[in-house]
Design an enzyme around this catalytic site. Structure first.
Site, short mmCIF file in Angstrom:
data_model
loop_
_atom_site.label_atom_id
_atom_site.label_comp_id
_atom_site.label_asym_id
_atom_site.label_seq_id
_atom_site.Cartn_x
_atom_site.Cartn_y
_atom_site.Cartn_z
N GLY A 129 43.11 -24.68 -39.30
CA GLY A 129 43.41 -23.75 -40.39
C GLY A 129 44.90 -23.62 -40.60
N SER A 183 51.28 -22.76 -32.65
CA SER A 183 51.93 -22.26 -33.88
C SER A 183 53.32 -22.86 -34.02
CB SER A 183 52.05 -20.74 -33.84
OG SER A 183 50.78 -20.15 -33.89
N SER A 221 48.44 -11.82 -42.15
CA SER A 221 48.18 -13.20 -41.74
C SER A 221 49.46 -14.01 -41.74
CB SER A 221 47.15 -13.84 -42.69
OG SER A 221 47.20 -15.25 -42.55
N ARG A 280 38.14 -22.13 -28.75
CA ARG A 280 38.28 -20.91 -27.95
C ARG A 280 36.93 -20.36 -27.48
NH1 ARG A 280 43.77 -20.53 -28.60
NH2 ARG A 280 44.51 -20.67 -30.73
N ARG A 305 55.01 -25.73 -36.81
CA ARG A 305 56.20 -25.37 -37.59
C ARG A 305 57.37 -26.31 -37.30
NH1 ARG A 305 52.77 -21.23 -37.11
NH2 ARG A 305 52.85 -19.45 -38.54
N ASP A 315 43.86 -14.30 -31.65
CA ASP A 315 43.15 -15.46 -31.10
C ASP A 315 42.61 -15.21 -29.69
OD1 ASP A 315 43.61 -16.94 -33.38
OD2 ASP A 315 45.47 -17.81 -32.63
N ARG A 361 33.71 -15.65 -34.83
CA ARG A 361 33.88 -15.42 -33.38
C ARG A 361 33.20 -14.15 -32.88
NH1 ARG A 361 40.07 -17.81 -32.77
NH2 ARG A 361 39.37 -19.97 -32.51
N GLN A 409 49.60 -17.11 -41.29
CA GLN A 409 49.36 -18.37 -42.01
C GLN A 409 49.67 -18.19 -43.49
OE1 GLN A 409 45.34 -19.57 -41.13
NE2 GLN A 409 45.88 -20.29 -39.08
C1 S3P Z 1 48.41 -18.72 -36.76
C2 S3P Z 1 48.08 -17.49 -37.27
C3 S3P Z 1 46.81 -16.83 -36.99
C4 S3P Z 1 46.07 -17.45 -35.81
C5 S3P Z 1 46.11 -18.95 -35.84
C6 S3P Z 1 47.53 -19.45 -35.84
C7 S3P Z 1 49.71 -19.33 -37.14
O1 S3P Z 1 45.98 -16.93 -38.14
O2 S3P Z 1 44.74 -17.00 -35.77
O3 S3P Z 1 45.43 -19.49 -34.74
O4 S3P Z 1 50.15 -20.27 -36.49
O5 S3P Z 1 50.31 -18.85 -38.13
P1 S3P Z 1 46.09 -15.85 -39.34
O6 S3P Z 1 47.49 -15.88 -39.78
O7 S3P Z 1 45.19 -16.36 -40.43
O8 S3P Z 1 45.64 -14.56 -38.76
#
Ligand code: S3P
Length: 451
Positions: A102, A30, A174, A403, A34, A327, A358, A176
């Site tokens: 994602g 993560s 979330s 994973r 960023r 995760d 999952r 993300q």
């Molecule tokens: C992440 C947020 C999570 C996580 C992903 C990484 C991130 O997803 O599952 O592996 O870096 O912001 P969600 O925000 O969709 O839950």
């Protein structure tokens, strides 16, 4: 990076004795995404140390190059990221391939929403199944235009516009989605507000501050958070030290916790309190985990973790903890398969839209390995005697999910018969060198090259 991979690499995991040693797992995924995105949006050169050189992050690096940033690995192993400042992205001349990621996909959709051009995105078969309306809705409300096939899935295009600030209540907790909106807000005049029902990982907020921006965060009465960002602030290059990924540390941690006699240390692990649910949960199950040498590096807590093997017991995991360990459920399911009694895990609907479904993929593989479990719409219940290990002896389909692969390789370290995953290459997504590091601790894997 090419999303159309050919060939597979099955890997088998064999029963092992106690694990010992000290390891450092790769950098936080993560934070690595960023650091590249914000470094590439700031003025000046940001030096990033400890970055994860996994496929997901390499997709973001290439995308930022396409968007006009200079991103170069240095001879000392660090990465130098030079941006042109907020609002100065350049139009990519090819489709941005997000591979399996994602996070790359969603964060970058937010970033380009205010850019005066159209960005085309694609990814692998797993990413093409994942929901993107959660991003196209808010950035659409801000004024960007998302063109996609039905269901707002990849491949898609984002046409950037001069955006309007919005107040957006996240329908799901979330990070993300929150981050995509904050990145869209970077070049949007006025105050953009994101309201999250439960606090999700806050690396974007922390790193924005690290790059000199003001981010206002308020906790509401229900425990949620309100995040406000005034757009068009300058971002100034600031070096980033990326700690080891707690989500990757969870795999050796569980392997040691389920193997009596084990005693391992994992160094330099990020301990952001919005990410540490797995360690709390393993402790609740009876694992011996010591957090040592807790310190702060570049605004994030970091520690060494010592895990000793022993006997685990089944528990009911509080559903509200899910967001802080979202995760880690696949590997927690493995821990539960060796715990005495029943482990109940609920509130996990988001697991169905990760790199794979999952809940379904883990339930099927666990059953094939002789684990008794009940699949629920929003979770999994696992029953185990604790003393008799599951039989194993199955080949599990990883469904392009790193994973899933690592979880079943950890399972196979304690089952009666070896467990095989159909394609070990998927682990490159987040944990390059997984089999080598685990072997250093005492794991036994065999790999074959297949067609
Ligand atoms: C992440 C947020 C999570 C996580 C992903 C990484 C991130 O997803 O599952 O592996 O870096 O912001 P969600 O925000 O969709 O839950």
């Amino acid at each position: 990076m090419n999303s159309q991979k050919s060939g597979t690499r099955p890997v088998s995991s064999h029963r092992t004795g106690p694990l010992t040693g000290t390891i450092t797992v790769p950098g936080d995924k993560s934070m690595s995404h960023r650091a590249l995105i914000l470094g590439g949006s700031a003025t000046g050169t940001t030096r990033v140390t400890g970055i994860l050189e996994g496929e997901d992050v390499l997709c973001t690096a290439e995308a930022m190059r396409q968007l006009g940033a200079r991103v170069e690995k240095q001879p000392d192993g660090s990465w130098a990221v030079t941006g042109r400042g907020v609002g100065a992205l350049t139009e990519p001349d090819r489709v941005l391939d997000m591979g399996n990621s994602g996070t790359a996909a969603r964060l970058l959709m937010g970033l380009v929403a205010s850019a005066p051009f159209t960005t085309f995105f694609c990814g692998d078969a797993s990413l093409h199944k994942r929901p993107m309306r959660r991003i196209s809705d808010p950035i659409g409300q801000m004024g960007a235009v998302v063109t996609s096939r039905s269901g707002d899935r990849f491949p898609l295009a984002v046409t950037g516009r001069d955006l309007m600030p919005i107040r957006y209540e996240l329908p799901v907790a979330s990070a993300q989605v929150k981050s995509a909106i904050l990145l869209a807000a970077l070049n949007t005049p006025g105050t953009t507000t994101v309201v999250e029902p439960k606090p999700s990982r806050d690396h974007t907020e922390n790193m924005l501050r690290h790059f000199g921006a003001r981010v206002e965060v308020e906790t509401d009465t229900g425990g949620g958070r309100i995040i406000r960002y005034d757009g068009q602030q300058e971002l100034t290059a600031a070096d980033v030290i990326v700690p080891a990924d707690p989500s990757s540390a969870a795999f050796p941690a569980v392997a040691a916790a389920i193997t009596p006699g084990s005693d391992i240390r994992i160094t330099n692990v990020g301990m952001n309190p919005l990410r540490d649910g797995i360690f709390t949960t393993l402790r609740d199950m009876g694992a011996t985990i010591d957090i040592e040498n807790l310190r702060t590096e570049a605004g994030e807590p970091v520690a060494d973790i010592r895990i000793q093997g022993g006997t685990l017991k089944g528990i009911e995991v509080p559903p509200e903890r899910a967001v802080s360990m979202i995760d880690e459920y696949p590997i927690l399911f493995v821990a539960a398969a060796f715990a005495e009694g029943t482990t109940i895990m609920r509130g996990l609907e988001e697991l169905r839209v990760k790199e794979s479904d999952r809940i379904a993929v883990m339930a099927e593989g666990l059953k094939a390995c002789g684990v008794t479990c009940e699949e629920l719409e929003d979770g999994l219940i696992i029953h185990s005697s604790g003393s008799t290990p599951p039989q194993g002896g199955a080949t599990v389909a990883t469904e392009l999910d790193h994973r899933i692969a690592m979880s079943f390789l950890v399972l196979g370290m304690r089952t009666e018969h070896p467990v095989t995953v159909d394609d070990g290459r998927v682990m490159e997504t987040s944990f390059p060198g997984f089999t080598r590091l685990m072997t250093d601790l005492g794991a036994k894997f065999t790999e074959e090259q297949a067609g």
